[in-house]
Design a protein around this motif. Structure first.
Motif, mmCIF file in Angstrom:
data_model
loop_
_atom_site.group_PDB
_atom_site.id
_atom_site.type_symbol
_atom_site.label_atom_id
_atom_site.label_comp_id
_atom_site.label_asym_id
_atom_site.label_seq_id
_atom_site.Cartn_x
_atom_site.Cartn_y
_atom_site.Cartn_z
ATOM 1 N N ASN A 226 -6.932 -5.774 -19.115
ATOM 2 C CA ASN A 226 -6.042 -6.706 -19.801
ATOM 3 C C ASN A 226 -4.566 -6.440 -19.522
ATOM 4 O O ASN A 226 -3.715 -7.248 -19.895
ATOM 5 C CB ASN A 226 -6.301 -6.666 -21.303
ATOM 6 C CG ASN A 226 -7.672 -7.204 -21.663
ATOM 7 O OD1 ASN A 226 -8.310 -7.912 -20.879
ATOM 8 N ND2 ASN A 226 -8.160 -6.862 -22.847
ATOM 9 N N SER A 227 -4.267 -5.298 -18.865
ATOM 10 C CA SER A 227 -2.901 -5.009 -18.416
ATOM 11 C C SER A 227 -2.720 -5.349 -16.947
ATOM 12 O O SER A 227 -1.681 -5.015 -16.358
ATOM 13 C CB SER A 227 -2.575 -3.530 -18.643
ATOM 14 O OG SER A 227 -2.650 -3.199 -20.014
ATOM 15 N N SER A 228 -3.743 -5.967 -16.336
ATOM 16 C CA SER A 228 -3.740 -6.372 -14.932
ATOM 17 C C SER A 228 -3.758 -5.199 -13.959
ATOM 18 O O SER A 228 -3.409 -5.348 -12.785
ATOM 19 C CB SER A 228 -2.546 -7.301 -14.629
ATOM 20 O OG SER A 228 -2.658 -8.508 -15.370
ATOM 21 N N THR A 258 -7.551 1.539 -13.418
ATOM 22 C CA THR A 258 -7.795 1.099 -14.788
ATOM 23 C C THR A 258 -8.272 2.228 -15.699
ATOM 24 O O THR A 258 -8.274 2.077 -16.920
ATOM 25 C CB THR A 258 -8.858 -0.009 -14.826
ATOM 26 O OG1 THR A 258 -10.138 0.550 -14.455
ATOM 27 C CG2 THR A 258 -8.518 -1.142 -13.856
ATOM 28 N N GLY A 259 -8.737 3.345 -15.121
ATOM 29 C CA GLY A 259 -9.375 4.404 -15.899
ATOM 30 C C GLY A 259 -10.844 4.158 -16.156
ATOM 31 O O GLY A 259 -11.519 4.980 -16.791
ATOM 32 N N LEU A 260 -11.385 3.039 -15.654
ATOM 33 C CA LEU A 260 -12.776 2.669 -15.926
ATOM 34 C C LEU A 260 -13.762 3.678 -15.340
ATOM 35 O O LEU A 260 -14.709 4.090 -16.016
ATOM 36 C CB LEU A 260 -13.058 1.275 -15.364
ATOM 37 C CG LEU A 260 -14.490 0.762 -15.502
ATOM 38 C CD1 LEU A 260 -14.860 0.587 -16.963
ATOM 39 C CD2 LEU A 260 -14.665 -0.548 -14.737
ATOM 40 N N VAL A 261 -13.576 4.067 -14.086
ATOM 41 C CA VAL A 261 -14.530 4.969 -13.447
ATOM 42 C C VAL A 261 -14.549 6.319 -14.159
ATOM 43 O O VAL A 261 -15.622 6.871 -14.449
ATOM 44 C CB VAL A 261 -14.196 5.128 -11.954
ATOM 45 C CG1 VAL A 261 -15.121 6.154 -11.307
ATOM 46 C CG2 VAL A 261 -14.317 3.786 -11.229
ATOM 47 N N ASP A 262 -13.365 6.875 -14.475
ATOM 48 C CA ASP A 262 -13.310 8.131 -15.223
ATOM 49 C C ASP A 262 -14.032 8.012 -16.556
ATOM 50 O O ASP A 262 -14.764 8.921 -16.966
ATOM 51 C CB ASP A 262 -11.851 8.531 -15.468
ATOM 52 C CG ASP A 262 -11.187 9.111 -14.227
ATOM 53 O OD1 ASP A 262 -11.741 10.047 -13.636
ATOM 54 O OD2 ASP A 262 -10.101 8.618 -13.859
ATOM 55 N N THR A 263 -13.837 6.902 -17.246
ATOM 56 C CA THR A 263 -14.436 6.700 -18.567
ATOM 57 C C THR A 263 -15.956 6.614 -18.483
ATOM 58 O O THR A 263 -16.677 7.232 -19.278
ATOM 59 C CB THR A 263 -13.878 5.423 -19.215
ATOM 60 O OG1 THR A 263 -12.463 5.525 -19.327
ATOM 61 C CG2 THR A 263 -14.468 5.208 -20.597
ATOM 62 N N LEU A 264 -16.478 5.847 -17.523
ATOM 63 C CA LEU A 264 -17.921 5.658 -17.409
ATOM 64 C C LEU A 264 -18.645 6.933 -16.994
ATOM 65 O O LEU A 264 -19.795 7.157 -17.386
ATOM 66 C CB LEU A 264 -18.227 4.542 -16.405
ATOM 67 C CG LEU A 264 -17.848 3.119 -16.816
ATOM 68 C CD1 LEU A 264 -18.137 2.154 -15.680
ATOM 69 C CD2 LEU A 264 -18.597 2.694 -18.070
ATOM 70 N N LEU A 265 -17.980 7.785 -16.206
ATOM 71 C CA LEU A 265 -18.650 8.965 -15.673
ATOM 72 C C LEU A 265 -18.540 10.201 -16.556
ATOM 73 O O LEU A 265 -19.336 11.127 -16.415
ATOM 74 C CB LEU A 265 -18.088 9.299 -14.280
ATOM 75 C CG LEU A 265 -18.491 8.335 -13.159
ATOM 76 C CD1 LEU A 265 -17.786 8.720 -11.855
ATOM 77 C CD2 LEU A 265 -19.993 8.324 -12.955
ATOM 78 N N ALA A 266 -17.574 10.251 -17.461
ATOM 79 C CA ALA A 266 -17.327 11.470 -18.226
ATOM 80 C C ALA A 266 -18.452 11.771 -19.202
ATOM 81 O O ALA A 266 -18.857 10.916 -19.997
ATOM 82 C CB ALA A 266 -16.008 11.363 -18.977
ATOM 83 N N GLU A 267 -18.983 13.007 -19.164
ATOM 84 C CA GLU A 267 -19.951 13.514 -20.129
ATOM 85 C C GLU A 267 -19.337 14.609 -20.996
ATOM 86 O O GLU A 267 -20.003 15.123 -21.891
ATOM 87 C CB GLU A 267 -21.180 14.058 -19.405
ATOM 88 C CG GLU A 267 -22.011 12.997 -18.709
ATOM 89 C CD GLU A 267 -22.763 12.107 -19.692
ATOM 90 O OE1 GLU A 267 -23.016 12.566 -20.825
ATOM 91 O OE2 GLU A 267 -23.069 10.956 -19.329
ATOM 92 N N GLN A 268 -18.102 14.958 -20.727
ATOM 93 C CA GLN A 268 -17.355 15.927 -21.516
ATOM 94 C C GLN A 268 -16.083 15.252 -22.011
ATOM 95 O O GLN A 268 -15.673 14.212 -21.489
ATOM 96 C CB GLN A 268 -17.027 17.170 -20.684
ATOM 97 C CG GLN A 268 -18.251 17.933 -20.211
ATOM 98 C CD GLN A 268 -17.889 19.188 -19.437
ATOM 99 O OE1 GLN A 268 -16.768 19.682 -19.517
ATOM 100 N NE2 GLN A 268 -18.852 19.710 -18.681
#
Length: 375
Positions: A226-228, A258-268
């Protein structure tokens, strides 16, 4: 089902479709799959404890749905598909609680292709599950990280999709006005923001070609928050059949701000997504595999998935490089055309910045046995 509302909705749909059937030549199909397994994971928490549990099945989650067509004449037809994931271990709906969380679309089809509108799978997902992934769509969540994270989830709300099959050539195009209506705010993907028509959108293009034993595909996707800010993906895929054996190879490359990949992959624990934006995280993900179908009811599959990452978030204002790989073996035995039992073993290994992608140690092993039935 709480208050009977989902049942009432399905009943209403069935009545409406029955009435429609009386007025025009049409067809409606109820179908799906129930799949459940027992699974054991090592190092499944920060204290490296193992866990034995019952879970939704491997490869593709349990689901049911209604799919229909109506003949409009002159080679044209109306189409619709509504599909719901569910958890057979407790009877609950899909993870996000939507009634039709997998797909929900309507469209028109003809000799020049199909145009559909609603929540839909991306062209890359359609091609992976049908042709180019040795395990149909990776495996359990521990092993589906490569296409799921780099592909921004592989499905989107508010989408228009074109699919065309012309002999051996397939062409797919996709555009979403807001890829996830539940994900709001500056770091979300709900889109449809007044004055900002490009915010939260997603688009994709894919072409594939099959001739004889060889199939090849290439495509790209881009999703904006949403911030493009953007996450972009390119991919190339290949499959080759030789007798009862099929060989697979592919490559995915993602660049994420976007930070999406970091968010989806983080388990810690990792920083808030707002602190993971504009890091230019880059992932290079090759994969390979093979499958073999015996003349009898047995089939065997194996896959190797790899990711080399750069600028991956490891802490507040901290990024780094790392590697992750997964090896999976799957054996399936058919009791009939609709029922099978399967067993699978998988191994994950991480290093460097990828350490946050497993909950405990730098490796994790999973073993499972399951039963599925198509209906």
């Amino acid at each position: 089902m709480k208050n009977g509302r989902p049942a009432a909705v399905l009943g209403g749909i069935a009545v409406a479709l029955t009435s429609q059937h009386a007025l025009a030549q049409s067809s409606v199909t109820l179908g799906g799959m129930t799949d459940i397994s027992m699974r054991y994971l090592t190092n499944d928490d920060a204290q490296n404890n193992g866990r034995l549990f019952m879970t939704n099945g491997a490869v593709i989650n349990s689901h049911f749905g209604l799919r229909g067509t109506e003949d409009l004449g002159h080679g044209r037809k109306a189409v619709f598909d509504v599909e719901n994931n569910f958890n057979p271990r407790d009877g609950s709906p899909g993870d996000n609680g939507r009634l039709f969380d997998s797909q929900a679309y309507v469209g028109l089809a003809g000799q020049y292709g199909t145009l559909t509108f609603g929540r839909q799978n991306t062209p890359m997902f359609d091609q992976l599950i049908s042709t180019y992934d040795p395990l149909t769509y990776a495996n359990y969540p521990e092993n589906s990280w490569l296409p799921y994270a780099l592909g921004a989830g592989l499905a989107a709300d508010n989408a228009m999709k074109y699919s065309g099959q012309f002999g051996g050539m397939y062409v797919g195009a996709f555009y979403s006005f807001g890829s996830n209506y539940e994900s709001t705010g500056a770091s979300g993907f709900s889109g449809q923001i007044p004055g900002h028509p490009g915010a939260g959108t997603m688009y994709a293009l894919l072409a594939s070609y099959s001739k004889g034993s060889l199939s090849m595909a290439a495509g790209m996707q881009q999703v904006g928050d949403n911030s493009s800010d953007k996450q972009s993906l390119v991919h190339a895929n290949m499959a080759y059949a030789c007798g009862q054996t099929r060989v697979y190879a592919g490559y995915l490359r993602s660049r994420d701000n976007t930070g999406l990949v970091d968010t989806l992959l983080a388990e810690q624990p990792v920083p808030d997504v707002s602190q993971m934006k504009n890091t230019n995280r880059t992932d290079d993900g090759p994969y390979a595999g093979l499958s073999w179908k015996a003349n009898g009811p047995l089939s065997l599959s194996g896959a190797f998935y790899f990711d080399h990452m750069r600028n991956a978030t490891t802490g507040v204002n901290t990024t780094g490089s790392g590697n992750r790989y997964t090896v999976v073996a799957l054996a399936e035995y058919l009791f009939s055309k609709r029922t099978e039992v399967y067993g699978t073993v998988d191994f994950n290994k991480v290093s460097g910045a990828a350490g946050v992608e497993l909950p405990g140690r730098s490796d994790q092993t999973g073993v499972a046995i399951g039963l599925r039935n198509f209906f």
